[in-house]
Scaffold this motif. Structure first.
Motif, PDB file in Angstrom:
ATOM      1  N   ARG A 126       1.685  -1.319   0.088  1.00 12.68           N
ATOM      2  CA  ARG A 126       0.065  -0.239  -0.301  1.00 12.68           C
ATOM      3  C   ARG A 126       0.975   1.481   0.299  1.00 12.68           C
ATOM      4  NH1 ARG A 126      -2.780   2.677   4.193  1.00 12.68           N
ATOM      5  NH2 ARG A 126      -1.825   0.801   5.517  1.00 12.68           N
ATOM      6  N   GLN A 127       0.201   1.564  -0.995  1.00 15.36           N
ATOM      7  CA  GLN A 127       1.379   3.415  -1.297  1.00 15.36           C
ATOM      8  C   GLN A 127       1.600   4.116  -0.217  1.00 15.36           C
ATOM      9  OE1 GLN A 127       1.646   5.518  -5.207  1.00 15.36           O
ATOM     10  NE2 GLN A 127       1.551   6.957  -3.680  1.00 15.36           N
ATOM     11  N   GLY A 128       0.392   4.488   0.491  1.00 15.51           N
ATOM     12  CA  GLY A 128       0.635   5.316   1.706  1.00 15.51           C
ATOM     13  C   GLY A 128       1.064   4.896   2.763  1.00 15.51           C
ATOM     14  N   ARG A 129       1.126   3.747   3.272  1.00 16.55           N
ATOM     15  CA  ARG A 129       2.424   2.753   3.934  1.00 16.55           C
ATOM     16  C   ARG A 129       3.595   2.408   3.500  1.00 16.55           C
ATOM     17  NH1 ARG A 129       3.631   2.192   8.957  1.00 16.55           N
ATOM     18  NH2 ARG A 129       4.732   0.552   9.525  1.00 16.55           N
ATOM     19  N   ALA A 130       4.246   2.394   2.639  1.00 13.88           N
ATOM     20  CA  ALA A 130       5.375   2.144   2.161  1.00 13.88           C
ATOM     21  C   ALA A 130       6.218   3.803   2.519  1.00 13.88           C
ATOM     22  CB  ALA A 130       5.170   1.519   0.358  1.00 13.88           C
ATOM     23  N   LEU A 131       5.277   4.686   1.611  1.00 16.67           N
ATOM     24  CA  LEU A 131       5.693   6.188   2.198  1.00 16.67           C
ATOM     25  C   LEU A 131       6.103   6.860   3.854  1.00 16.67           C
ATOM     26  CD1 LEU A 131       6.439   8.570   0.939  1.00 16.67           C
ATOM     27  CD2 LEU A 131       4.243   9.158   1.180  1.00 16.67           C
ATOM     28  N   GLU A 132       5.309   5.936   4.838  1.00 14.44           N
ATOM     29  CA  GLU A 132       5.281   6.324   6.295  1.00 14.44           C
ATOM     30  C   GLU A 132       6.564   5.282   6.947  1.00 14.44           C
ATOM     31  OE1 GLU A 132       1.579   4.366   8.291  1.00 14.44           O
ATOM     32  OE2 GLU A 132       1.107   6.060   7.665  1.00 14.44           O
ATOM     33  N   ILE A 133       6.637   4.082   6.220  1.00 18.56           N
ATOM     34  CA  ILE A 133       7.975   3.218   6.391  1.00 18.56           C
ATOM     35  C   ILE A 133       9.437   3.883   5.820  1.00 18.56           C
ATOM     36  CG2 ILE A 133       9.103   1.153   5.702  1.00 18.56           C
ATOM     37  CD1 ILE A 133       6.662   0.233   5.963  1.00 18.56           C
TER      38      ILE A 133
END
Length: 159
Positions: A126-133
């Motif tokens: 999921r793009q949003g979660r990847a960005l957070e990480i």
């Protein structure tokens, strides 16, 4: 360290080096139909970076390797093994990819780097979660380089 987040095309960023979200290099590059960042690199930069990449053999998940930039205007490309053999990213592979990409940035004394949202797209994360990480991992590493995280956005055609 504070990363900049921009929307646009990774290959249009004013940096010294870019990061390519790659696979583990188990399947020969010439058998793959590169998509996303890799496809754009192949289209605009030619095959040379991928020929060089093939010489590294299997890349451990989360690790990074450095090649030339081919015809692109960068000093090089850092390829990260952000997805496993099943084409899936994980928090661990994303964190390792970010950490090892920044390590290579520092080893080569680059002053600026742009990276995509590793794990999103072909990695099915999921793009949003990847960005957070990615942002969290960048907060944990130390570098003097300017870091730009690029959220892909197609160019709008002018009418």
């Amino acid at each position: 360290m504070k990363a900049e987040i921009v929307r646009g095309d990774l290959l249009d960023q004013p940096v010294e080096v870019i990061v390519n979200a790659w696979n583990r290099n188990i399947i020969p590059w010439w058998l793959l139909l590169p998509q996303g960042v890799s496809g754009a690199i192949k289209k605009r930069g030619g095959l040379e970076p991928f020929r060089e990449l093939g010489k590294f053999g299997a890349i451990p998940l989360g690790q990074a390797v450095f090649t030339s930039a081919g015809k692109l205007p960068y000093r090089g490309i850092i390829h990260v093994a952000g997805i496993n053999i099943f084409w899936c990213a994980s928090e661990k592979s994303i964190r390792g990819s970010v950490r090892n990409a920044i390590r290579l940035v520092d080893e080569h004394n680059f002053k600026s780097v742009a990276l995509p949202i590793i794990g999103a797209g072909s990695g099915s994360f999921r793009q949003g979660r990847a960005l957070e990480i990615i942002l969290d991992e960048l907060d944990r590493v130390r570098t003097d380089a300017r870091v730009i995280v690029v959220e892909f956005q197609k160019k709008r055609k002018r009418s």
